[in-house]
Scaffold this motif. Sequence first.
Motif, PDB file in Angstrom:
ATOM      1  N   LYS A   1      35.689  43.912  40.386  1.00 43.69           N
ATOM      2  CA  LYS A   1      37.074  44.294  40.655  1.00 43.69           C
ATOM      3  C   LYS A   1      37.273  45.792  40.414  1.00 43.69           C
ATOM      4  O   LYS A   1      37.968  46.470  41.178  1.00 43.69           O
ATOM      5  CB  LYS A   1      37.998  43.473  39.747  1.00 43.69           C
ATOM      6  N   ARG A   2      36.640  46.309  39.383  1.00 41.31           N
ATOM      7  CA  ARG A   2      36.764  47.731  39.064  1.00 41.31           C
ATOM      8  C   ARG A   2      35.913  48.616  39.970  1.00 41.31           C
ATOM      9  O   ARG A   2      36.119  49.829  40.032  1.00 41.31           O
ATOM     10  CB  ARG A   2      36.391  47.969  37.600  1.00 41.31           C
ATOM     11  N   MET A   3      34.940  48.014  40.650  1.00 47.92           N
ATOM     12  CA  MET A   3      34.068  48.787  41.549  1.00 47.92           C
ATOM     13  C   MET A   3      34.722  49.068  42.896  1.00 47.92           C
ATOM     14  O   MET A   3      34.319  50.003  43.588  1.00 47.92           O
ATOM     15  CB  MET A   3      32.772  48.015  41.820  1.00 47.92           C
ATOM     16  N   ILE A   4      35.708  48.270  43.283  1.00 47.17           N
ATOM     17  CA  ILE A   4      36.220  48.332  44.651  1.00 47.17           C
ATOM     18  C   ILE A   4      36.711  49.727  45.048  1.00 47.17           C
ATOM     19  O   ILE A   4      36.302  50.253  46.094  1.00 47.17           O
ATOM     20  CB  ILE A   4      37.315  47.267  44.866  1.00 47.17           C
TER      21      ILE A   4
ATOM     22  N   PRO B   1      35.999  52.877  43.817  1.00 50.11           N
ATOM     23  CA  PRO B   1      34.905  53.847  44.010  1.00 50.11           C
ATOM     24  C   PRO B   1      33.941  53.465  45.122  1.00 50.11           C
ATOM     25  O   PRO B   1      33.358  54.339  45.766  1.00 50.11           O
ATOM     26  CB  PRO B   1      34.200  53.883  42.647  1.00 50.11           C
ATOM     27  N   LEU B   2      33.759  52.167  45.379  1.00 53.01           N
ATOM     28  CA  LEU B   2      32.920  51.761  46.508  1.00 53.01           C
ATOM     29  C   LEU B   2      33.562  52.169  47.831  1.00 53.01           C
ATOM     30  O   LEU B   2      32.868  52.573  48.777  1.00 53.01           O
ATOM     31  CB  LEU B   2      32.687  50.245  46.490  1.00 53.01           C
ATOM     32  N   GLY B   3      34.868  52.080  47.891  1.00 56.22           N
ATOM     33  CA  GLY B   3      35.578  52.550  49.086  1.00 56.22           C
ATOM     34  C   GLY B   3      35.412  54.047  49.283  1.00 56.22           C
ATOM     35  O   GLY B   3      35.225  54.521  50.415  1.00 56.22           O
ATOM     36  N   ASN B   4      35.470  54.788  48.188  1.00 59.58           N
ATOM     37  CA  ASN B   4      35.255  56.235  48.274  1.00 59.58           C
ATOM     38  C   ASN B   4      33.833  56.534  48.747  1.00 59.58           C
ATOM     39  O   ASN B   4      33.616  57.487  49.508  1.00 59.58           O
ATOM     40  CB  ASN B   4      35.509  56.890  46.917  1.00 59.58           C
ATOM     41  N   GLN B   5      32.872  55.738  48.295  1.00 58.89           N
ATOM     42  CA  GLN B   5      31.491  55.936  48.728  1.00 58.89           C
ATOM     43  C   GLN B   5      31.349  55.653  50.222  1.00 58.89           C
ATOM     44  O   GLN B   5      30.565  56.312  50.906  1.00 58.89           O
ATOM     45  CB  GLN B   5      30.555  55.023  47.929  1.00 58.89           C
ATOM     46  N   PHE B   6      32.123  54.707  50.726  1.00 66.53           N
ATOM     47  CA  PHE B   6      32.114  54.442  52.168  1.00 66.53           C
ATOM     48  C   PHE B   6      32.541  55.682  52.945  1.00 66.53           C
ATOM     49  O   PHE B   6      31.906  56.059  53.943  1.00 66.53           O
ATOM     50  CB  PHE B   6      33.051  53.274  52.507  1.00 66.53           C
ATOM     51  N   VAL B   7      33.607  56.323  52.477  1.00 74.27           N
ATOM     52  CA  VAL B   7      34.100  57.534  53.149  1.00 74.27           C
ATOM     53  C   VAL B   7      33.047  58.637  53.098  1.00 74.27           C
ATOM     54  O   VAL B   7      32.786  59.321  54.092  1.00 74.27           O
ATOM     55  CB  VAL B   7      35.422  58.008  52.515  1.00 74.27           C
ATOM     56  N   ILE B   8      32.428  58.806  51.930  1.00 74.11           N
ATOM     57  CA  ILE B   8      31.403  59.845  51.775  1.00 74.11           C
ATOM     58  C   ILE B   8      30.217  59.577  52.696  1.00 74.11           C
ATOM     59  O   ILE B   8      29.740  60.476  53.397  1.00 74.11           O
ATOM     60  CB  ILE B   8      30.938  59.913  50.306  1.00 74.11           C
ATOM     61  N   SER B   9      29.743  58.335  52.716  1.00 76.87           N
ATOM     62  CA  SER B   9      28.583  57.995  53.548  1.00 76.87           C
ATOM     63  C   SER B   9      28.910  58.114  55.032  1.00 76.87           C
ATOM     64  O   SER B   9      28.048  58.516  55.830  1.00 76.87           O
ATOM     65  CB  SER B   9      28.105  56.576  53.227  1.00 76.87           C
ATOM     66  N   LEU B  10      30.135  57.770  55.399  1.00 74.50           N
ATOM     67  CA  LEU B  10      30.555  57.907  56.792  1.00 74.50           C
ATOM     68  C   LEU B  10      30.437  59.364  57.235  1.00 74.50           C
ATOM     69  O   LEU B  10      29.892  59.665  58.309  1.00 74.50           O
ATOM     70  CB  LEU B  10      31.992  57.412  56.948  1.00 74.50           C
TER      71      LEU B  10
ATOM     72  N   ILE C   1      44.198  55.628  52.288  1.00 74.79           N
ATOM     73  CA  ILE C   1      45.524  55.056  51.983  1.00 74.79           C
ATOM     74  C   ILE C   1      45.371  53.611  51.514  1.00 74.79           C
ATOM     75  O   ILE C   1      45.990  53.194  50.521  1.00 74.79           O
ATOM     76  CB  ILE C   1      46.433  55.132  53.228  1.00 74.79           C
ATOM     77  N   TYR C   2      44.540  52.854  52.203  1.00 73.77           N
ATOM     78  CA  TYR C   2      44.311  51.459  51.836  1.00 73.77           C
ATOM     79  C   TYR C   2      43.702  51.351  50.442  1.00 73.77           C
ATOM     80  O   TYR C   2      44.094  50.493  49.641  1.00 73.77           O
ATOM     81  CB  TYR C   2      43.409  50.793  52.862  1.00 73.77           C
ATOM     82  N   LEU C   3      42.760  52.234  50.135  1.00 73.80           N
ATOM     83  CA  LEU C   3      42.108  52.198  48.817  1.00 73.80           C
ATOM     84  C   LEU C   3      43.090  52.505  47.696  1.00 73.80           C
ATOM     85  O   LEU C   3      43.014  51.915  46.619  1.00 73.80           O
ATOM     86  CB  LEU C   3      40.947  53.193  48.784  1.00 73.80           C
ATOM     87  N   ARG C   4      44.019  53.423  47.950  1.00 74.51           N
ATOM     88  CA  ARG C   4      45.031  53.725  46.927  1.00 74.51           C
ATOM     89  C   ARG C   4      45.928  52.517  46.683  1.00 74.51           C
ATOM     90  O   ARG C   4      46.315  52.240  45.534  1.00 74.51           O
ATOM     91  CB  ARG C   4      45.860  54.937  47.356  1.00 74.51           C
ATOM     92  N   ARG C   5      46.263  51.787  47.735  1.00 70.14           N
ATOM     93  CA  ARG C   5      47.075  50.578  47.586  1.00 70.14           C
ATOM     94  C   ARG C   5      46.308  49.504  46.808  1.00 70.14           C
ATOM     95  O   ARG C   5      46.877  48.828  45.937  1.00 70.14           O
ATOM     96  CB  ARG C   5      47.491  50.049  48.951  1.00 70.14           C
ATOM     97  N   VAL C   6      45.029  49.340  47.151  1.00 68.14           N
ATOM     98  CA  VAL C   6      44.200  48.362  46.441  1.00 68.14           C
ATOM     99  C   VAL C   6      44.086  48.735  44.973  1.00 68.14           C
ATOM    100  O   VAL C   6      44.166  47.867  44.095  1.00 68.14           O
ATOM    101  CB  VAL C   6      42.783  48.283  47.093  1.00 68.14           C
ATOM    102  N   GLU C   7      43.914  50.023  44.691  1.00 65.95           N
ATOM    103  CA  GLU C   7      43.780  50.480  43.312  1.00 65.95           C
ATOM    104  C   GLU C   7      45.033  50.186  42.509  1.00 65.95           C
ATOM    105  O   GLU C   7      44.974  49.744  41.361  1.00 65.95           O
ATOM    106  CB  GLU C   7      43.483  51.970  43.307  1.00 65.95           C
ATOM    107  N   ARG C   8      46.206  50.417  43.137  1.00 64.00           N
ATOM    108  CA  ARG C   8      47.462  50.124  42.437  1.00 64.00           C
ATOM    109  C   ARG C   8      47.630  48.610  42.252  1.00 64.00           C
ATOM    110  O   ARG C   8      48.125  48.165  41.211  1.00 64.00           O
ATOM    111  CB  ARG C   8      48.647  50.698  43.234  1.00 64.00           C
ATOM    112  N   ARG C   9      47.245  47.843  43.257  1.00 63.67           N
ATOM    113  CA  ARG C   9      47.388  46.377  43.178  1.00 63.67           C
ATOM    114  C   ARG C   9      46.487  45.800  42.090  1.00 63.67           C
ATOM    115  O   ARG C   9      46.883  44.886  41.370  1.00 63.67           O
ATOM    116  CB  ARG C   9      47.066  45.752  44.530  1.00 63.67           C
ATOM    117  N   LEU C  10      45.262  46.334  42.008  1.00 61.97           N
ATOM    118  CA  LEU C  10      44.332  45.832  41.008  1.00 61.97           C
ATOM    119  C   LEU C  10      44.580  46.426  39.643  1.00 61.97           C
ATOM    120  O   LEU C  10      44.059  45.932  38.638  1.00 61.97           O
ATOM    121  CB  LEU C  10      42.885  46.147  41.441  1.00 61.97           C
ATOM    122  N   ASP C  11      45.359  47.523  39.629  1.00 65.56           N
ATOM    123  CA  ASP C  11      45.675  48.202  38.369  1.00 65.56           C
ATOM    124  C   ASP C  11      44.401  48.596  37.644  1.00 65.56           C
ATOM    125  O   ASP C  11      44.197  48.260  36.454  1.00 65.56           O
ATOM    126  CB  ASP C  11      46.547  47.332  37.478  1.00 65.56           C
ATOM    127  N   VAL C  12      43.482  49.310  38.356  1.00 72.39           N
ATOM    128  CA  VAL C  12      42.242  49.749  37.749  1.00 72.39           C
ATOM    129  C   VAL C  12      42.185  51.275  37.750  1.00 72.39           C
ATOM    130  O   VAL C  12      42.924  51.930  38.443  1.00 72.39           O
ATOM    131  CB  VAL C  12      41.015  49.203  38.513  1.00 72.39           C
TER     132      VAL C  12
END
Length: 218
Positions: free
Chosen positions: A145-148, A150-159, A207-218
């Motif tokens: 749950k806490r990885m989601i 930063p994993l999304g950020n890694q997707f952007v970097i790898s893209l 934008i989606y990752l920021r929403r997920v981060e707030r929803r998961l509160d991580v």
Amino acid sequence: MEAFLNSDYIKPMPYLLEGLVFTLLITFAGLFFGFIIGAFTGLGRLSKNKFIYGLSSVYVEVIRGTPLLAQILFIYFGLSQLMDLNMHKLVAAILAIALNAGAYIAEIVRGAVHSIDKGQMEAGRSIGLTKNQTMRYIIWPQAFKRMIPPLGNQFVISLKDTSLFSAIAVGEMVYKAKTYYATTFTPFETLTMVCVLYLLITIPTSIYLRRVERRLDV
């Protein structure tokens, strides 16, 4: 409308979209294998076994300490020569993303697992679970749950990193753009549309990752 469709900004789009397919293919395939590598390596960095810890640490430090472009050239040219292989460019690209992202994902995994309170492991063991079962059923779900984010950020970097594969003539967006404007002499318009296509992916993802981060509160 006709003038817009015939503009130098729109004409390269069929070529760029063809390149976008390869860009996304390399990104998703590379991150799929990169996550597998990163998960095992990240857990290896937490291992009390000195050999496993040392091997994992060497991999992470070597990959993080060298440029991705050098890794791409080493895999495509160096390994091909060393192993006497005719490595396909697409395979080399996916392997490069997997190995590079794997090192950074390993640190994401290590940090996420390490952030879980040690009492969770003790609680699992106290109810009769083995260490592996406790990791699988108690620690890992919380850590994932806490990885989601930063994993999304890694997707952007790898893209964005896939643009470097133009160095070995992989048909991703930047390479397609270069081959297009080399004959049409429209580098400004073509590269503008390359940037637009990247932004159409990275901005909604962020934008989606920021929403997920707030929803998961991580």
